[in-house]
Design a protein around this motif. Structure first.
Motif, PDB file in Angstrom:
ATOM      1  N   ALA A 124       0.852  -1.187   0.000  1.00 25.60           N
ATOM      2  CA  ALA A 124       0.000   0.000   0.000  1.00 25.60           C
ATOM      3  C   ALA A 124       0.886   1.234   0.000  1.00 25.60           C
ATOM      4  N   ILE A 125       0.607   2.153  -0.899  1.00 32.68           N
ATOM      5  CA  ILE A 125       1.411   3.362  -1.013  1.00 32.68           C
ATOM      6  C   ILE A 125       1.004   4.329   0.091  1.00 32.68           C
ATOM      7  N   GLU A 126       1.948   4.648   0.955  1.00 33.46           N
ATOM      8  CA  GLU A 126       1.660   5.499   2.099  1.00 33.46           C
ATOM      9  C   GLU A 126       1.847   6.970   1.732  1.00 33.46           C
ATOM     10  N   GLN A 127       0.760   7.701   1.782  1.00 30.63           N
ATOM     11  CA  GLN A 127       0.798   9.143   1.597  1.00 30.63           C
ATOM     12  C   GLN A 127      -0.051   9.773   2.682  1.00 30.63           C
ATOM     13  N   GLU A 128       0.214  11.029   2.944  1.00 32.38           N
ATOM     14  CA  GLU A 128      -0.568  11.727   3.956  1.00 32.38           C
ATOM     15  C   GLU A 128      -2.036  11.725   3.537  1.00 32.38           C
ATOM     16  N   LYS A 129      -2.923  11.391   4.474  1.00 31.66           N
ATOM     17  CA  LYS A 129      -4.328  11.235   4.117  1.00 31.66           C
ATOM     18  C   LYS A 129      -5.226  12.081   5.017  1.00 31.66           C
ATOM     19  N   ASP A 130      -6.345  12.491   4.461  1.00 41.92           N
ATOM     20  CA  ASP A 130      -7.383  13.215   5.192  1.00 41.92           C
ATOM     21  C   ASP A 130      -8.709  12.615   4.741  1.00 41.92           C
ATOM     22  N   PRO A 131      -9.422  11.886   5.614  1.00 42.26           N
ATOM     23  CA  PRO A 131     -10.666  11.222   5.206  1.00 42.26           C
ATOM     24  C   PRO A 131     -11.750  12.186   4.746  1.00 42.26           C
ATOM     25  N   ASN A 132     -11.632  13.454   5.121  1.00 43.05           N
ATOM     26  CA  ASN A 132     -12.640  14.445   4.727  1.00 43.05           C
ATOM     27  C   ASN A 132     -12.284  15.159   3.423  1.00 43.05           C
ATOM     28  N   PHE A 133     -11.142  14.813   2.863  1.00 42.96           N
ATOM     29  CA  PHE A 133     -10.687  15.436   1.619  1.00 42.96           C
ATOM     30  C   PHE A 133     -11.117  14.541   0.463  1.00 42.96           C
ATOM     31  N   ASP A 134     -12.157  14.962  -0.268  1.00 41.84           N
ATOM     32  CA  ASP A 134     -12.718  14.076  -1.288  1.00 41.84           C
ATOM     33  C   ASP A 134     -13.453  14.898  -2.345  1.00 41.84           C
ATOM     34  N   PHE A 135     -13.785  14.242  -3.448  1.00 42.39           N
ATOM     35  CA  PHE A 135     -14.582  14.881  -4.492  1.00 42.39           C
ATOM     36  C   PHE A 135     -15.310  13.803  -5.285  1.00 42.39           C
ATOM     37  N   ASN A 136     -16.388  14.204  -5.946  1.00 40.02           N
ATOM     38  CA  ASN A 136     -17.164  13.310  -6.799  1.00 40.02           C
ATOM     39  C   ASN A 136     -17.189  13.852  -8.218  1.00 40.02           C
ATOM     40  N   VAL A 137     -17.227  12.936  -9.174  1.00 39.40           N
ATOM     41  CA  VAL A 137     -17.196  13.318 -10.585  1.00 39.40           C
ATOM     42  C   VAL A 137     -18.331  12.627 -11.328  1.00 39.40           C
ATOM     43  N   LYS A 138     -18.977  13.368 -12.218  1.00 40.82           N
ATOM     44  CA  LYS A 138     -20.024  12.797 -13.065  1.00 40.82           C
ATOM     45  C   LYS A 138     -19.872  13.342 -14.478  1.00 40.82           C
ATOM     46  N   LEU A 139     -19.943  12.454 -15.459  1.00 39.86           N
ATOM     47  CA  LEU A 139     -19.890  12.853 -16.865  1.00 39.86           C
ATOM     48  C   LEU A 139     -21.307  12.937 -17.424  1.00 39.86           C
ATOM     49  N   ASN A 140     -21.495  13.760 -18.451  1.00 38.27           N
ATOM     50  CA  ASN A 140     -22.829  13.883 -19.050  1.00 38.27           C
ATOM     51  C   ASN A 140     -23.227  12.636 -19.822  1.00 38.27           C
ATOM     52  N   ASN A 141     -22.236  11.806 -20.167  1.00 41.44           N
ATOM     53  CA  ASN A 141     -22.503  10.556 -20.869  1.00 41.44           C
ATOM     54  C   ASN A 141     -21.283   9.661 -20.721  1.00 41.44           C
ATOM     55  N   TYR A 142     -21.455   8.368 -20.997  1.00 36.63           N
ATOM     56  CA  TYR A 142     -20.322   7.450 -20.945  1.00 36.63           C
ATOM     57  C   TYR A 142     -20.140   6.710 -22.264  1.00 36.63           C
ATOM     58  N   ASN A 143     -21.008   7.007 -23.225  1.00 36.14           N
ATOM     59  CA  ASN A 143     -20.896   6.476 -24.580  1.00 36.14           C
ATOM     60  C   ASN A 143     -21.057   7.641 -25.551  1.00 36.14           C
ATOM     61  N   PHE A 144     -20.012   7.895 -26.334  1.00 39.33           N
ATOM     62  CA  PHE A 144     -20.001   9.049 -27.224  1.00 39.33           C
ATOM     63  C   PHE A 144     -19.781   8.610 -28.667  1.00 39.33           C
ATOM     64  N   ILE A 251      -1.316  16.214   0.397  1.00 35.32           N
ATOM     65  CA  ILE A 251      -2.468  15.319   0.505  1.00 35.32           C
ATOM     66  C   ILE A 251      -3.142  15.278  -0.862  1.00 35.32           C
ATOM     67  N   VAL A 252      -3.255  14.096  -1.437  1.00 33.72           N
ATOM     68  CA  VAL A 252      -3.818  13.960  -2.778  1.00 33.72           C
ATOM     69  C   VAL A 252      -4.917  12.908  -2.783  1.00 33.72           C
ATOM     70  N   LYS A 253      -5.840  13.080  -3.698  1.00 35.25           N
ATOM     71  CA  LYS A 253      -6.926  12.130  -3.910  1.00 35.25           C
ATOM     72  C   LYS A 253      -7.078  11.950  -5.409  1.00 35.25           C
ATOM     73  N   SER A 254      -7.167  10.712  -5.868  1.00 37.42           N
ATOM     74  CA  SER A 254      -7.285  10.477  -7.306  1.00 37.42           C
ATOM     75  C   SER A 254      -8.494   9.608  -7.609  1.00 37.42           C
ATOM     76  N   LYS A 255      -9.096   9.857  -8.770  1.00 32.90           N
ATOM     77  CA  LYS A 255     -10.207   9.052  -9.268  1.00 32.90           C
ATOM     78  C   LYS A 255     -10.114   9.016 -10.788  1.00 32.90           C
ATOM     79  N   TYR A 256     -10.793   8.051 -11.390  1.00 27.19           N
ATOM     80  CA  TYR A 256     -10.821   8.019 -12.845  1.00 27.19           C
ATOM     81  C   TYR A 256     -12.222   7.714 -13.335  1.00 27.19           C
TER      82      TYR A 256
END
Length: 263
Positions: A124-144, A251-256
Motif C-alpha cells: 500500500a502506497i503510504e501518503q498523507e491522508k485526510d478522510p474528509n478530503f474528497d470529491f465526486n465526478v459525473k460525466l454527461n454521458n459514458y458512450n459518445f 495530501i492527494v486524492k485520485s479518481k478516474y
C-alpha cells in the motif's frame, strides 16, 4: 552494532505496509475470446482483488461491466488495473491454482470459465491522508460518438487544487497522457461548490483516425491536492505520471472515469 540495528529498523519499516494475500479471479467468456485470453482476464481480476483487499479502493461492478461493452476487453481490464494501482503496487505474484472449464448457458451456448488463484505481495502506497478530503465526478454521458461534447460535473468536499488528465491507452507513437484541465490560464483552485467543465470552450469527442476498431475506451484521471503541484502538460506513458504522483508530499486524492467512443 548500533549501525546494524538501525539498518534493520529501516528495513522493517520500509516494508511494514506490505501484505501477502491470496485471492481468486474468475472470468466467464461470453464473447469471441480464446481460452488463454479468458484466463488472462481472470488473472487481471485476481490482481484487482488483491489491490482492493490491501488498499481498500474498490472498482465498482459498473466499471468492470463497461469493459464487456467495448472492442478490446483485455486491454480495458488491464487499463483499469493500472489506474487502480495508484494506491498500491504488486511487487510479487505467484499463480497457485488454475482451472479452465466449460459451462453451458440456457441458450445452449458453450462458454469457457477460467478461475485463477494467486498469491500476491501488495504494498500500500503510504501518503498523507485526510478522510474528509474528497470529491465526486459525473460525466454527461459514458458512450459518445464522433463530434459529441463532453461535460464534467465535480463536487468537492474541501477547497483543493484540481487537475484532470486524459489517458489514451491505444496511443503507441505519440503521448498517451494529456492535461485537460487547467490549460490556457485557467485557475485550478476549486472552492467548496459544484464545478462544471468546460467553463468556456468545448470538450469535443473525436474517434482517432489511426484506430481500426469499432469502439475504443478512453479515461479521465482526476487528481485533487491540498497544494498546487506543477504537473507537466503531457506524459509519454501513464507510468511517468504515476512516478510524479508518488513523489507528491501533498495530501492527494485520485479518481478516474472511463468512457467509450463508438465509430
Amino acid at each position: 552494532m548500533k549501525k546494524v540495528y538501525l539498518i534493520l529498523l529501516l528495513f522493517i519499516f520500509s516494508f511494514a505496509n506490505a501484505e501477502m494475500v491470496e485471492v481468486e479471479g474468475v472470468y466467464r467468456n461470453t464473447g469471441d475470446i480464446a481460452p488463454n485470453e479468458t484466463c488472462r482476464l481472470a488473472k487481471e481480476r485476481a490482481k484487482l482483488k488483491a489491490l482492493e483487499r490491501v488498499t481498500g479502493q474498490v472498482i465498482s461492478s459498473e466499471e468492470i461491466e463497461k469493459c464487456s461493452e467495448i472492442d478490446g476487453k483485455s486491454n480495458c481490464e488491464r487499463n483499469q488495473f493500472f489506474l487502480s494501482s495508484f494506491n498500491g503496487d504488486i511487487t510479487e505474484i505467484e499463480e497457485i491454482d488454475k482451472q479452465l472449464d466449460t459451462e453451458q448457458l440456457n441458450s445452449g451456448e458453450l462458454i469457457f470459465v477460467c478461475k485463477i488463484k494467486i498469491r500476491a505481495n501488495v504494498v500500500a502506497i503510504e501518503q498523507e491522508k485526510d478522510p474528509n478530503f474528497d470529491f465526486n465526478v459525473k460525466l454527461n454521458n459514458y458512450n459518445f460518438r464522433d463530434g459529441d461534447n463532453l461535460v464534467i460535473d465535480i463536487d468537492v468536499s474541501q477547497n483543493m487544487y484540481l487537475t484532470i488528465f486524459q489517458f489514451l491507452p491505444y496511443e503507441d507513437k505519440n503521448y498517451q497522457v494529456y492535461k485537460l484541465f487547467p490549460l490556457g490560464g485557467e485557475k485550478n483552485f476549486i472552492q467548496v461548490d459544484t464545478l462544471k467543465l468546460p467553463k468556456k470552450n468545448k470538450y469535443e469527442i473525436y474517434f482517432p483516425e489511426n484506430v481500426r476498431k469499432k469502439s475504443i475506451d478512453e479515461y479521465l484521471f482526476f487528481i485533487g491536492s491540498k497544494k498546487n503541484i506543477n504537473w507537466l502538460n503531457k506524459y509519454s506513458k501513464f507510468e511517468d505520471l504515476k512516478k510524479q504522483f508518488l513523489k507528491s508530499k501533498s495530501i492527494v486524492k485520485s479518481k478516474y472515469k472511463q468512457y467509450t467512443i463508438i465509430k
